[in-house]
Design an enzyme around this catalytic site. Structure first.
Site, mmCIF file in Angstrom:
data_model
loop_
_atom_site.group_PDB
_atom_site.id
_atom_site.type_symbol
_atom_site.label_atom_id
_atom_site.label_comp_id
_atom_site.label_asym_id
_atom_site.label_seq_id
_atom_site.Cartn_x
_atom_site.Cartn_y
_atom_site.Cartn_z
ATOM 1 N N ARG A 1 -23.858 -30.193 98.164
ATOM 2 C CA ARG A 1 -22.480 -29.894 98.534
ATOM 3 C C ARG A 1 -22.177 -28.447 98.166
ATOM 4 N NH1 ARG A 1 -18.625 -32.994 94.059
ATOM 5 N NH2 ARG A 1 -19.455 -31.999 92.189
ATOM 6 N N ASN B 1 -12.199 -29.294 97.884
ATOM 7 C CA ASN B 1 -12.444 -30.043 96.653
ATOM 8 C C ASN B 1 -13.127 -29.136 95.643
ATOM 9 O OD1 ASN B 1 -12.709 -32.679 95.108
ATOM 10 N ND2 ASN B 1 -14.859 -32.076 95.219
ATOM 11 N N GLU B 2 -12.468 -28.917 94.514
ATOM 12 C CA GLU B 2 -13.066 -28.169 93.396
ATOM 13 C C GLU B 2 -13.705 -26.855 93.845
ATOM 14 O OE1 GLU B 2 -14.096 -31.848 90.331
ATOM 15 O OE2 GLU B 2 -15.726 -30.971 91.512
ATOM 16 N N GLU C 1 -8.585 -36.184 89.438
ATOM 17 C CA GLU C 1 -9.772 -36.877 88.931
ATOM 18 C C GLU C 1 -9.645 -36.967 87.417
ATOM 19 O OE1 GLU C 1 -13.510 -35.261 90.228
ATOM 20 O OE2 GLU C 1 -12.829 -35.009 92.307
#
Length: 699
Positions: free
Chosen positions: A116, A154-155, A316
């Protein structure tokens, strides 16, 4: 306004839920999963950010049917949805068709599909494809009654922050043109006359490339600034598309905080508010911090979050032992599996997030995934859905939070101390590696020393401050890393101190400008007049010299009172009225000479601390300054029981968190109502390991 109230979560509901990925599970499991999630007392599910391959199986062909079915089932159980844009994991068809989107490492190796975050932020093709998928999702779900919010990507910058693809080099060149206008200005800012680095054509300007030896520090600093700007410019179009197409009640956020992003600017330009991913077990893995202080340090990161968004979400929250596996061929980091949260510890970490300003917590994840690189990353449920203590603990949390949601939503964190820093100085820590990590450890030591005294502490970014008025309400401010500093910042601190505040400056303060050049004036540069001292001499600490340290003036002559003074020493000389010596060095050729000074100014004072901060010397400094325990008026608490104060402007609550695995003895000086366990507290009591209390101090 010390917190960013404009960029804050403003929902009417306290959000409690889980991350759930329907594409990971057989469809016949969904109904039971959503029924159980709702039955826990949860009200929200996060999904979508991992599924670009399903949402767009071919370029330009979109398929939302899987998520339509999953959301329809969740609706039946009263669950709201936070959708993620899936741009952090591009599908195989995309990277095969457009290999120029791939991230490239410093040595020029392109990252392949199969993990990713393998894309770069500056590929125009990738930016177009991201805009297209976000626009399609917005058109489909932008007015969906169950979708309450969106998470961009995301992040960002997790795993890898810098990229060196051809498009990155070209974008950096344009960024430099935009910033400097001319090569003459760039050469001056980078000091390229050193080592004959002067650029004569724009075509010669790139991001740093492999060289024989040291890179130009000013060039490096701009490369970090560019990396941050690239992430912001990547996220900003998604925000604009979403805001133009979604219903007014849907928010847009992102889950940080990671390296090489200036989150003050990021928050202003790309989200309605910033969110956070909280994994205290990463602190537990550290070997340089005592056990009782490890996961308490997660509070420092949460305190930093408040500086960007007064109220935020945890998208999260750790729900079990984390772990990742499969990195054997990369060999850039080890596989790992963390220790499991002990009974009560997951509840403690959840309340830690809530205490520090989170108005929503989503556990990662509902169930541990049985395949992929995160089979070791455990959720509330294990692979087979067997009942376990973490799931039971989450049910207890849900009852507590639901009952107290009104008070939590109506209150804000109240702090009387602050730690100030900024992106430039954080970036410089990576460049000046001989002391860089020690500045970060200094910040941690200060935070622990203040919270050992139960003093509410904010961690603020200079860029979020409009002026001295934003520092009102703080009795003491630490600026441990002010190497890159300017006269405007010094003036803000002067006004704050004149009005009664205490400022503590760290070593090597004020000696470099925004181009990363040393000021052509004696140390400590632009804070010399502010602190009223000059640096007569300085040295890195020789670790073989015995009895090195500081002797504070209120410590007496006992040699055992010498406290550590690690890494670096500045030998100070007062040169303004009102300056007195607070501590002297205990050894070496400068024994007896000043290492810490205090300048009285107006109703306040300026402290110059000529060495790096440790927990011990930070506590000695607070003692020297007469900074006592903030809980002294109402209780006697052990240092490891953190206290976070919240107020609605009228009443004040203190949330107590016991980070120790042993009971804590607490002695109250009055009678107080405790809201979580619904009881009255009076006299000497025992607080259970990892327990949390919420006490109403005044009405």
């Amino acid at each position: 306004m010390r917190f960013n109230e404009k960029k804050a979560y403003k929902g009417k509901d306290f959000l409690l839920g889980v991350c759930y990925y329907p594409e990971h599970w057989p469809e016949d499991m969904w109904e039971d999963d959503f029924r159980r999630i709702s039955g826990m007392g949860f009200n929200v599910v996060r999904m979508g950010e991992t599924a670009w391959n399903l949402l767009e199986p071919e370029e330009g062909k979109y398929d939302f049917t899987l998520f339509d079915r999953a959301i329809a089932i969740s609706e039946r159980y009263g669950l709201k949805i936070i959708l993620g844009t899936p741009t952090y994991a591009p599908p195989a068809w995309l990277t095969q068709k457009y290999p120029e989107v791939l991230r490239v490492d410093f040595r020029g190796l392109a990252m392949a599909h199969g993990s990713r975050r393998h894309y770069n932020y500056t590929s125009q093709v990738y930016l177009r494809l991201c805009r297209d998928i976000v626009a399609a999702m917005t058109a489909h779900y932008g007015n969906h009654p169950s979708v309450i919010g969106w998470q961009i990507d995301n992040e960002l910058n997790c795993h890898s922050d810098m990229s060196f693809a051809e498009s990155d080099h070209l974008a950096f060149r344009e960024w430099c043109k935009e910033k400097y206008g001319t090569l003459k200005a760039l050469n001056a800012a980078w000091g390229t006359s050193f080592w004959a680095q002067t650029y004569s054509e724009w075509s010669q300007v790139f991001l740093p490339k492999p060289t024989v030896t040291y890179h130009n520090p000013s060039h490096l600093l701009d490369s970090y600034r560019f990396t941050s700007d690239s992430a912001i410019r990547f996220a900003e179009p998604q925000y604009q598309i979403l805001k133009a197409g979604i219903a007014s009640q849907q928010f847009v956020t992102h889950n940080g905080i990671f390296g090489n992003i200036d989150y003050s600017t990021f928050t202003e330009r790309t989200v309605d508010f910033l969110s956070y991913d909280s994994y205290p077990s990463f602190q537990l893995m550290r070997k340089d911090v005592p056990l009782k202080e490890k996961d308490r340090l997660s509070g420092k990161h949460l305190s930093r979050m408040r500086g960007y968004s007064a109220k935020f979400l945890i998208l999260e929250q750790q729900a079990g032992p984390g772990g990742q596996t499969g990195n054997v061929l990369n060999n850039d980091r080890d596989d790992y599996l963390q220790t499991s949260p002990k009974p009560g510890q997951m509840r403690l970490w959840t309340w830690q997030s809530i205490a520090h300003g989170a108005d929503g917590v989503l556990y990662f994840r509902w169930r541990t995934c049985p395949f992929g690189a995160e089979t070791l990353w455990h959720g509330l449920n294990d692979y087979g859905n067997q009942p376990n203590r973490r799931l039971e603990e989450a049910g207890v949390i849900a009852e507590e939070v639901t009952r107290l949601a009104g008070t939590l939503l109506a209150t804000r964190v109240a702090a009387t101390a602050a730690i100030l820093g900024d992106y430039d100085n954080d970036s410089n820590c990576k460049i000046d590696r001989h002391t860089g990590t020690d500045y970060w450890r200094s910040e941690e030591s200060i935070y622990l020393a203040l919270t050992n005294r139960h003093i509410g502490t904010d961690v603020l970014n200079w860029n979020t401050l409009g002026g001295p008025q934003d520092l009102k309400g703080y009795s003491i401010i630490f600026v441990p890393n002010a190497q890159i500093f300017d006269s405007k910042q010094a003036e803000m601190l002067r006004i704050y101190a004149e009005q009664g505040g205490t400022v503590v400056l760290g070593p090597r303060s004020g000696y470099k400008n925004r181009d990363n050049h040393a000021y052509m004036e004696p140390f400590p540069g632009v804070v010399r007049k502010l602190a009223g001292v000059k640096v007569k001499d300085f040295t890195m600490v020789d670790p073989y010299v015995e009895h090195q340290g500081l002797l504070f003036s209120n410590a007496g002559d006992n040699g055992e009172s010498v406290v550590d003074a690690p890494i670096f020493h500045e030998i100070l000389s007062p040169e303004e009225e009102g300056v007195h010596v607070a501590a002297t060095y205990a050894a070496d050729y400068y024994a007896g000479m000043p290492g810490v000074t205090v300048r009285e100014t107006g109703r306040g004072r300026i402290v110059y601390f000529g060495t790096f901060f440790s927990l011990v010397n930070s506590e000695a400094l607070l003692e020297q300054l007469g900074v006592g325990d903030a809980a002294e008026g109402w209780a006697k608490l052990p240092p490891w029981v953190e206290t976070v104060y919240r107020t609605d402007g009228k009443a004040t609550w203190a949330i107590l968190l016991n980070y120790s695995g042993t009971p804590a003895l607490v002695s109250f000086k009055g009678k107080y109502e405790e809201r979580i366990h619904r009881r009255t507290l009076e006299g000497e009591l025992t607080m259970n390991p990892y327990d949390v209390w919420m006490i109403e101090l005044q009405v």
